[in-house]
Write an enzyme that holds these catalytic residues in place. Structure first.
Site, short mmCIF file in Angstrom:
data_model
loop_
_atom_site.label_atom_id
_atom_site.label_comp_id
_atom_site.label_asym_id
_atom_site.label_seq_id
_atom_site.Cartn_x
_atom_site.Cartn_y
_atom_site.Cartn_z
N GLY A 1 -1.25 -9.77 10.74
CA GLY A 1 -0.35 -8.95 11.70
C GLY A 1 0.43 -7.71 10.85
O GLY A 1 0.95 -8.01 9.92
N THR B 1 -4.07 4.94 -2.99
CA THR B 1 -4.02 3.43 -2.85
C THR B 1 -5.46 2.97 -3.00
O THR B 1 -6.45 3.60 -2.75
CB THR B 1 -3.48 3.15 -1.47
OG1 THR B 1 -4.44 3.64 -0.56
CG2 THR B 1 -2.11 3.62 -1.44
N LEU B 2 -5.64 1.88 -3.88
CA LEU B 2 -6.98 1.23 -4.17
C LEU B 2 -7.01 -0.29 -3.91
O LEU B 2 -7.68 -0.83 -4.53
CB LEU B 2 -7.03 1.54 -5.67
CG LEU B 2 -7.06 2.82 -6.31
CD1 LEU B 2 -6.88 3.12 -7.78
CD2 LEU B 2 -8.36 3.61 -5.85
N GLY B 3 -6.51 -0.29 -3.04
CA GLY B 3 -6.33 -2.00 -2.35
C GLY B 3 -6.10 -3.03 -3.61
O GLY B 3 -5.08 -2.76 -4.20
N ASP C 1 0.79 1.38 4.91
CA ASP C 1 2.11 1.72 5.45
C ASP C 1 3.19 1.18 4.74
O ASP C 1 4.18 1.86 4.30
CB ASP C 1 2.12 1.50 6.92
CG ASP C 1 1.14 2.22 7.65
OD1 ASP C 1 1.21 3.38 7.76
OD2 ASP C 1 0.57 1.37 8.66
N ALA D 1 2.27 -7.58 1.60
CA ALA D 1 1.75 -7.43 3.08
C ALA D 1 0.30 -8.20 3.29
O ALA D 1 0.27 -8.62 4.46
CB ALA D 1 1.93 -5.98 3.30
N GLY E 1 -4.81 -1.84 -6.97
CA GLY E 1 -3.46 -1.17 -7.29
C GLY E 1 -3.53 0.33 -6.80
O GLY E 1 -3.88 0.58 -5.49
N ASN F 1 -5.89 6.70 1.04
CA ASN F 1 -6.53 5.50 0.55
C ASN F 1 -7.78 6.23 0.20
O ASN F 1 -8.25 7.44 -0.03
CB ASN F 1 -6.61 4.73 1.62
CG ASN F 1 -7.33 5.20 2.81
OD1 ASN F 1 -8.34 6.04 2.77
ND2 ASN F 1 -6.95 4.70 4.06
N ASP G 1 -5.15 -10.18 5.60
CA ASP G 1 -5.04 -8.99 6.59
C ASP G 1 -4.64 -7.86 5.89
O ASP G 1 -3.34 -7.79 5.43
CB ASP G 1 -4.02 -9.31 7.60
CG ASP G 1 -4.33 -8.34 8.71
OD1 ASP G 1 -5.19 -7.28 8.68
OD2 ASP G 1 -3.76 -8.50 9.93
#
Length: 169
Positions: free
Chosen positions: A144, A77-79, A109, A139, A82, A46, A103
């Site tokens: 959770g 990974t860039l939230g 993962d 996700a 993308g 990340n 969340d």
């Protein structure tokens, strides 16, 4: 030792899970251990992990630095932005679909698992990244870790949507 043994057995390697379990001093020493990176086919990081391991302030530049240290390629990974795929041929960006995030725990993962599953199913990198980015977007819409994982039906739809559009490389 495990990476060397895997390389000897022609296994494909990605230290994503192992790197996340290292302490900060161990991570810093890893960033200067150039020899280990030549044993890594794909490093999945990340933004924060890239900056820390790649010793650069800009996450994309840091991911490139990991490649320069010897990693075969890097998935950054860039939230909500993308992900980026950093290879010897250059960088490719994969935009994330809009998602109402509630969340983010577990999204990395999910991304990693979906990326590897898509590759293992024979898809090219581009289709694999699209599946992984969309799975991570699903996700973040749920609270959770386990509850956030896409269902089998959702993954089947993603795999169907991103059917192999080019030969695997």
């Amino acid at each position: 030792m495990a990476f060397r043994l895997g390389r000897h057995q022609s296994a494909w390697s990605s230290p994503e899970c192992a790197v996340r379990n290292l302490t900060l001093p161990e991570r810093r020493s890893l960033s200067t251990s150039h020899g280990i990176w030549s044993l890594v086919d794909l490093v999945v990081v990340n933004r924060g992990e890239a900056v820390e391991l790649g010793c650069r302030e800009d996450p994309l530049a840091a991911a490139r630095a990991l490649r320069e240290m010897g990693a075969g390629s890097a998935a950054l990974t860039l939230g909500a932005q993308g992900a980026a795929f950093v290879t010897a041929d250059g960088d490719v960006r994969f935009e994330a679909p809009a998602a109402a995030a509630v969340d983010t725990v577990g999204a990395g993962d999910v991304f990693c698992g979906a990326l590897i599953a898509a590759r293992a199913s024979g898809r090219a990198w581009s289709g694999s990244f699209r599946i992984a980015v969309e799975a991570a977007a699903i996700a973040v819409t749920r609270r959770g870790v386990l509850a956030s994982f896409p269902t089998c039906a959702e993954m089947a739809r993603l795999f169907s949507r991103w059917a192999q559009e080019e030969p695997r490389t």
